[in-house]
Design an enzyme around this catalytic site. Structure first.
Site: not given
Length: 243
Positions: A80-82, A84-87, A153
């Site tokens: 996802g975008l920087p 975005s809440g991935k981590s 990615s």
């Protein structure tokens, strides 16, 4: 089985069970014969014999594969975008999965870039970097270790390469409006990219190619972190963990 039953554990389980069972035996013998010495002798003999039999029984079943189902390693790939809440979601999912006592490792883009700081941000650099990560995950999977990985990615070709390299790859697209990501910009990276101080920044001066085929899509504009993590864990329990 992910854990091997040790001899000490088996013996402890045997004594724990026999303590309760022998107490019942002593009481029954005493009630029938009215002799405490006979009841205690029966309990001692039964305890020794049953503990040994229980231990042998456990060791035999430990060697029998029938009825055991191996949990195949999987890879959760958060993209996802920087900001975005991935981590954040990946961290929570990782903590929840540890409760199932399966071998699992957490891989985050920041940690890897801290180890290898000279990785570039061009398309070719990022694609090569994703291949390195794919080899790392593949090595972990060869040792029956699952992974929770979070990387921007941004390019479809690198995510496709990861899917080909690893087993049971589950793409989690963490979707968020670009304005939402900017509002979360506690690092100031979006502001720097907009000023031209950062190049090849996904969503600003470089593309982010949305996944065409993601197993799970999480919209962080409408879904809370806890809800998202639970949804992902339910998916894994249904398709891979099956506990």
């Amino acid at each position: 089985m992910m854990y091997k039953e040790t001899n000490t554990r088996s013996i402890a389980k045997g004594f724990s069970w026999r303590f309760f069972a022998t107490s019942v035996t002593v009481i029954i013998v005493y009630l029938f014969f009215g002799r405490l010495d006979l009841a205690i002798a029966a309990g001692v003999i039964e305890t020794i014999s049953k503990v040994l039999l229980y231990y042998a029984h456990e060791r035999i079943w430990q060697r029998i594969l029938w009825g055991k189902k191996k949990i195949e390693p999987f890879n959760l790939w958060f993209t996802g975008l920087p900001l975005s809440g991935k981590s954040t979601i990946a961290d929570l999912v990782f903590e929840k999965l540890k409760k199932y006592h399966i071998p699992i490792e957490r891989i985050d883009s920041k940690d890897i870039r801290d180890l290898i700081p000279d990785i570039g941000y061009s398309r070719d650099d990022r694609n090569r970097h994703m291949h390195r990560i794919g080899h790392l995950i593949k090595t972990l999977q060869n040792n029956s270790i699952s992974t929770v990985a979070s990387f921007v990615s941004p390019y479809r070709e690198s995510r496709k390469a990861i899917r080909k390299m690893v087993k049971n790859n589950v793409v989690v697209y963490v979707k968020a409006n670009i304005e939402t990501c900017k509002a979360r910009d506690y690092k100031g990276v979006y502001a720097k990219a907009l000023r031209g101080e950062l190049q090849n920044f996904s969503g600003v001066n470089d593309v982010y190619e949305e996944p065409i085929r993601a197993e799970i899509t999480i919209d962080t504009d409408t879904m809370e972190t806890e809800e998202a993590a639970e949804l992902i864990v339910r998916y894994l329990k249904k398709n891979y963990i099956k506990i």
